[in-house]
Design a protein around this motif. Structure first.
Motif, PDB file in Angstrom:
ATOM      1  N   THR A 211      -3.976   5.654   8.181  1.00 30.21           N
ATOM      2  CA  THR A 211      -4.345   5.082   6.885  1.00 30.21           C
ATOM      3  C   THR A 211      -4.949   3.703   7.094  1.00 30.21           C
ATOM      4  O   THR A 211      -4.853   3.114   8.176  1.00 30.21           O
ATOM      5  CB  THR A 211      -3.115   4.932   5.959  1.00 30.21           C
ATOM      6  OG1 THR A 211      -2.319   3.829   6.420  1.00 30.21           O
ATOM      7  CG2 THR A 211      -2.276   6.203   5.925  1.00 30.21           C
TER       8      THR A 211
ATOM      9  N   ARG B 253       0.814  -1.224   0.000  1.00 27.01           N
ATOM     10  CA  ARG B 253       0.000   0.000   0.000  1.00 27.01           C
ATOM     11  C   ARG B 253       0.845   1.269   0.000  1.00 27.01           C
ATOM     12  O   ARG B 253       0.314   2.365  -0.132  1.00 27.01           O
ATOM     13  CB  ARG B 253      -0.951  -0.010   1.216  1.00 27.01           C
ATOM     14  CG  ARG B 253      -2.066  -1.029   1.053  1.00 27.01           C
ATOM     15  CD  ARG B 253      -2.898  -1.178   2.317  1.00 27.01           C
ATOM     16  NE  ARG B 253      -4.011  -2.095   2.092  1.00 27.01           N
ATOM     17  CZ  ARG B 253      -3.919  -3.431   2.120  1.00 27.01           C
ATOM     18  NH1 ARG B 253      -2.755  -4.007   2.383  1.00 27.01           N
ATOM     19  NH2 ARG B 253      -4.984  -4.179   1.898  1.00 27.01           N
TER      20      ARG B 253
ATOM     21  N   ARG C  95       2.796   4.257  -1.260  1.00 28.22           N
ATOM     22  CA  ARG C  95       2.679   5.020  -2.519  1.00 28.22           C
ATOM     23  C   ARG C  95       1.559   4.485  -3.406  1.00 28.22           C
ATOM     24  O   ARG C  95       1.586   4.637  -4.625  1.00 28.22           O
ATOM     25  CB  ARG C  95       4.024   5.019  -3.280  1.00 28.22           C
ATOM     26  CG  ARG C  95       5.144   5.697  -2.508  1.00 28.22           C
ATOM     27  CD  ARG C  95       6.490   5.665  -3.202  1.00 28.22           C
ATOM     28  NE  ARG C  95       7.482   6.399  -2.407  1.00 28.22           N
ATOM     29  CZ  ARG C  95       8.797   6.171  -2.461  1.00 28.22           C
ATOM     30  NH1 ARG C  95       9.276   5.243  -3.277  1.00 28.22           N
ATOM     31  NH2 ARG C  95       9.625   6.882  -1.721  1.00 28.22           N
ATOM     32  N   ASN C  96       0.590   3.851  -2.764  1.00 27.13           N
ATOM     33  CA  ASN C  96      -0.474   3.180  -3.510  1.00 27.13           C
ATOM     34  C   ASN C  96      -1.817   3.359  -2.803  1.00 27.13           C
ATOM     35  O   ASN C  96      -2.720   2.557  -2.997  1.00 27.13           O
ATOM     36  CB  ASN C  96      -0.113   1.677  -3.572  1.00 27.13           C
ATOM     37  CG  ASN C  96      -0.725   0.996  -4.767  1.00 27.13           C
ATOM     38  OD1 ASN C  96      -1.040   1.630  -5.766  1.00 27.13           O
ATOM     39  ND2 ASN C  96      -0.905  -0.308  -4.658  1.00 27.13           N
ATOM     40  N   LEU C  97      -1.925   4.389  -1.947  1.00 29.89           N
ATOM     41  CA  LEU C  97      -3.150   4.593  -1.170  1.00 29.89           C
ATOM     42  C   LEU C  97      -4.114   5.503  -1.917  1.00 29.89           C
ATOM     43  O   LEU C  97      -3.695   6.513  -2.484  1.00 29.89           O
ATOM     44  CB  LEU C  97      -2.816   5.239   0.184  1.00 29.89           C
ATOM     45  CG  LEU C  97      -2.110   4.371   1.225  1.00 29.89           C
ATOM     46  CD1 LEU C  97      -1.516   5.253   2.322  1.00 29.89           C
ATOM     47  CD2 LEU C  97      -3.048   3.343   1.826  1.00 29.89           C
ATOM     48  N   GLY C  98      -5.389   5.139  -1.883  1.00 31.10           N
ATOM     49  CA  GLY C  98      -6.414   6.029  -2.419  1.00 31.10           C
ATOM     50  C   GLY C  98      -6.711   7.138  -1.423  1.00 31.10           C
ATOM     51  O   GLY C  98      -6.462   6.995  -0.228  1.00 31.10           O
ATOM     52  N   ALA C  99      -7.255   8.257  -1.914  1.00 29.70           N
ATOM     53  CA  ALA C  99      -7.577   9.386  -1.034  1.00 29.70           C
ATOM     54  C   ALA C  99      -8.533   8.959   0.084  1.00 29.70           C
ATOM     55  O   ALA C  99      -8.451   9.457   1.207  1.00 29.70           O
ATOM     56  CB  ALA C  99      -8.200  10.516  -1.848  1.00 29.70           C
ATOM     57  N   ASP C 100      -9.402   8.009  -0.210  1.00 34.46           N
ATOM     58  CA  ASP C 100     -10.363   7.543   0.796  1.00 34.46           C
ATOM     59  C   ASP C 100      -9.719   6.602   1.821  1.00 34.46           C
ATOM     60  O   ASP C 100     -10.376   6.155   2.757  1.00 34.46           O
ATOM     61  CB  ASP C 100     -11.538   6.835   0.107  1.00 34.46           C
ATOM     62  CG  ASP C 100     -11.099   5.622  -0.704  1.00 34.46           C
ATOM     63  OD1 ASP C 100      -9.914   5.569  -1.116  1.00 34.46           O
ATOM     64  OD2 ASP C 100     -11.918   4.719  -0.929  1.00 34.46           O
ATOM     65  N   GLU C 101      -8.429   6.287   1.639  1.00 27.60           N
ATOM     66  CA  GLU C 101      -7.741   5.370   2.559  1.00 27.60           C
ATOM     67  C   GLU C 101      -6.841   6.121   3.552  1.00 27.60           C
ATOM     68  O   GLU C 101      -6.102   5.508   4.308  1.00 27.60           O
ATOM     69  CB  GLU C 101      -6.914   4.356   1.759  1.00 27.60           C
ATOM     70  CG  GLU C 101      -7.784   3.430   0.918  1.00 27.60           C
ATOM     71  CD  GLU C 101      -6.971   2.420   0.126  1.00 27.60           C
ATOM     72  OE1 GLU C 101      -7.337   1.236   0.167  1.00 27.60           O
ATOM     73  OE2 GLU C 101      -5.975   2.810  -0.520  1.00 27.60           O
TER      74      GLU C 101
END
Length: 265
Positions: free
Chosen positions: A43, A24, A26-32
């Protein structure tokens, strides 16, 4: 010298790093990503990491309670009585602000405390796989090698000051005092990394403002077992149940004395 649960704890931390934390990064969505409080992020990876670590540690010995940073954020009562009995203290991702921003300075920390004293601690850097661990009375180790805290070796000692919880006037005064004697180094905003830097000779001194147990339980043991000290300015040793602000860690007792004289004298 290893704690009886050493291999199991290290295996658990590396599994959580590989399966939850690194995928995860550098791979997180804004909702995470959420802001728990001003400038304090959490997060989805923190929550999943803590759940997996809690489950794994509980399976090792059901008689040891588990205190995780995010569980306490949800229910502050969970940290009550931390100074009594045995407890695992978990920081599922230390340096979450870095992690959420894509900065590769974060760690997973686990400490085992008995009656408020850390008896074993582990700090894993998931990106480099560097493992720091310490056993009370058994020394400090980095990647299995016994280490002793060394001075940074510069012309002036290297000091790191956590000032982002202070008002501007107090911060300016502290930085001015420190700058007369020390080289003021940038802060990694990650206690896991800061304690490693004190043990490995990158920095000599660190002033911490917040002293939450999951940030300091493992690192304080690592530094002490390496020959350093972690104390309040009044000279009392750091203790996980005490959350006063403004604690000083140093690579040797002499450096600690000098830091306190310079910063608070």
């Amino acid at each position: 010298m290893h704690h009886p649960h050493h291999e199991a704890v290290v295996t658990l931390m590396r599994r959580v790093a590989a399966e939850i934390v690194l995928p995860r990064f550098r791979n997180l969505g804004a909702d995470e990503i959420e802001e728990k409080a001003a400038d304090d992020m959490v997060t989805v990876a923190d929550r999943l990491s803590e759940a997996a670590l809690t489950e794994g540690l509980a399976a090792l010995d059901p008689t040891i309670r588990v205190i995780g940073e995010e569980a306490v954020a949800a229910d502050a009562r969970l940290v009550a009585g931390i100074e009594h009995g045995r407890a695992w203290i978990i920081d599922p991702i230390d340096g979450t602000n870095n992690y959420a921003s894509g900065i590769a300075t974060f760690g997973i920390m686990i400490a085992l405390v008995e009656d408020g004293e850390t008896v074993a601690g582990w700090i894993l850097d998931p990106v480099t796989d560097r493992l720091c661990h310490a056993i009370r009375g058994g020394g400090a180790h980095v990647d299995g090698r016994r280490v002793t805290a060394q001075p940074s070796g510069g012309e002036r000692p290297s000091a790191v000051l956590a000032t982002y919880h202070l008002d501007a006037a107090t911060e300016a005064e502290l930085c001015a005092r420190a700058g007369r004697v020390f080289t003021v180094a940038p802060m990694p905003r990650c206690a896991a990394e800061q304690y490693a830097r004190l043990v490995l000779g990158t920095n000599d001194i660190a002033l911490f403002q917040k002293t939450l147990p999951w940030d300091h339980a493992a690192g304080s043991l690592l530094l002490r077992e390496a020959g350093g000290v972690v104390r309040w300015p009044d000279g009392s040793d750091y203790h996980v149940a005490d959350q006063r602000r403004g604690m000083v860690a140093a690579a040797s007792p002499a450096l600690w004395d000098e830091a306190v004289a310079v910063l608070f004298g």
